[in-house]
Scaffold this active site. Structure first.
Site, PDB file in Angstrom:
ATOM      1  CG  HIS A  56      79.540  -7.006  54.760  1.00  0.00           C
ATOM      2  ND1 HIS A  56      79.231  -7.379  53.344  1.00  0.00           N
ATOM      3  CD2 HIS A  56      79.473  -8.380  55.150  1.00  0.00           C
ATOM      4  CE1 HIS A  56      79.003  -8.528  53.101  1.00  0.00           C
ATOM      5  NE2 HIS A  56      79.278  -9.152  54.212  1.00  0.00           N
ATOM      6  CG  ASP A  60      82.705 -13.668  52.253  1.00  0.00           C
ATOM      7  OD1 ASP A  60      82.792 -12.890  53.282  1.00  0.00           O
ATOM      8  OD2 ASP A  60      81.759 -14.414  51.922  1.00  0.00           O
ATOM      9  CG  HIS A 114      75.367 -10.407  56.731  1.00  0.00           C
ATOM     10  ND1 HIS A 114      75.163 -11.523  56.984  1.00  0.00           N
ATOM     11  CD2 HIS A 114      76.524  -9.956  56.328  1.00  0.00           C
ATOM     12  CE1 HIS A 114      76.313 -12.218  56.562  1.00  0.00           C
ATOM     13  NE2 HIS A 114      77.115 -11.415  56.041  1.00  0.00           N
ATOM     14  CG  ASP A 133      76.930 -11.288  51.984  1.00  0.00           C
ATOM     15  OD1 ASP A 133      76.991 -11.412  50.960  1.00  0.00           O
ATOM     16  OD2 ASP A 133      77.870 -11.818  52.964  1.00  0.00           O
TER      17      ASP A 133
END
Ligand SMILES: [Zn+2]
Length: 255
Positions: A56, A60, A114, A133
């Site tokens: 995604h 980070d 997310h 995530d």
């Protein structure tokens, strides 16, 4: 088969370095930053990087893309719907796309919640899932862009993978996540036993990753929003899975 190496990065991110044993093709998953990957490659005498996989668009997870691509020419593989926010995608994928690292074929799943453009890479022959995530060990990602319903559907999709699937997620959050799960399901014996093992690993400075889908299904409350044992602890008049999942996510956000 893929050889899978875990590279810690930033505060609590994990980057994964994959090598197809048959062909020697290599890939990195979610490089939050380039330096830890460069250090790993130097230490392990890896001179090439064929692919850069992104689950995604968050910084980070893609922060190292540019430098790694410039240094090694690795092709960026990411969701086609995120082309506006992940730069220079070479291979645009969506659910059902064919993608291989050498002879290791991946199934690609769209798992929004997310973020809206979140994908997961599943390599059945290596029994390995890279889920960014969306699903964490004993947890799940926050709902930054999607709805509780979308996330629940995404988690159900991942939950349907075989129990022996190794779960490689984006962060080391397992122990804190587990303490939340314990509050929600204090009588879950498998969870108690698992947390002892997680604490031992973390005290020894080792990752708690990969997790296994079978044990996640028994201990991760976010995969259990439709399980009677968990429902007994949820004070909601309407106990449909989406409402229960939304309740759990809200409790965790304030934990
Ligand atoms: Zn994220």
């Amino acid at each position: 088969m893929l050889k899978i190496n875990i590279i810690p990065a930033l505060q609590d991110n994990y980057v994964y370095f994959l090598e197809d044993e048959k062909t020697g093709k290599t890939a990195v998953v979610d490089p939050s930053e380039a330096q830890p990957v460069l250090d790993f490659m130097k230490d392990h005498k890896k001179a090439k990087l064929d692919y850069i996989l992104n689950t995604h668009h968050h910084g980070d997870h893609i922060g190292g893309n540019k430098e790694l691509k410039e240094k090694f020419g690795g092709e960026i593989v990411a969701f086609k719907g995120d082309a506006h926010r992940i730069k220079n995608i070479d291979i645009m994928v969506e659910e059902g796309s064919d993608f291989k690292i050498g002879e290791s074929a991946a199934d690609i799943y769209e798992v929004p919640g997310h973020t809206l453009g979140h994908i997961a890479f599943h390599f059945p022959s290596s029994m390995a899932l890279f889920c960014g995530d969306t699903l964490f060990s004993l947890g799940c990602g926050r709902l930054f862009e999607g709805t509780a319903k979308q996330m629940w559907e995404s988690l159900k999709k991942l939950r349907s993978l075989p129990d022996n699937t190794q779960v490689y997620c984006g962060h080391e959050y397992t122990y804190a996540n587990g303490n939340f799960c314990l509050i929600m399901e204090p009588e879950n014996g498998a969870l108690h036993r698992r947390l002892i093992g997680v604490k031992r690993l973390r005290d020894a400075g080792r990752p708690s990753i990969p997790s296994m889908m079978g044990i996640e299904k028994k201990t991760n409350v976010f995969l259990r929003a439709d399980q009677p044992d968990l429902l007994a602890n949820v004070p909601l008049a309407k106990q449909d899975p989406v409402s229960v999942f939304a309740y759990l996510r809200e409790q965790k956000d304030n934990f």
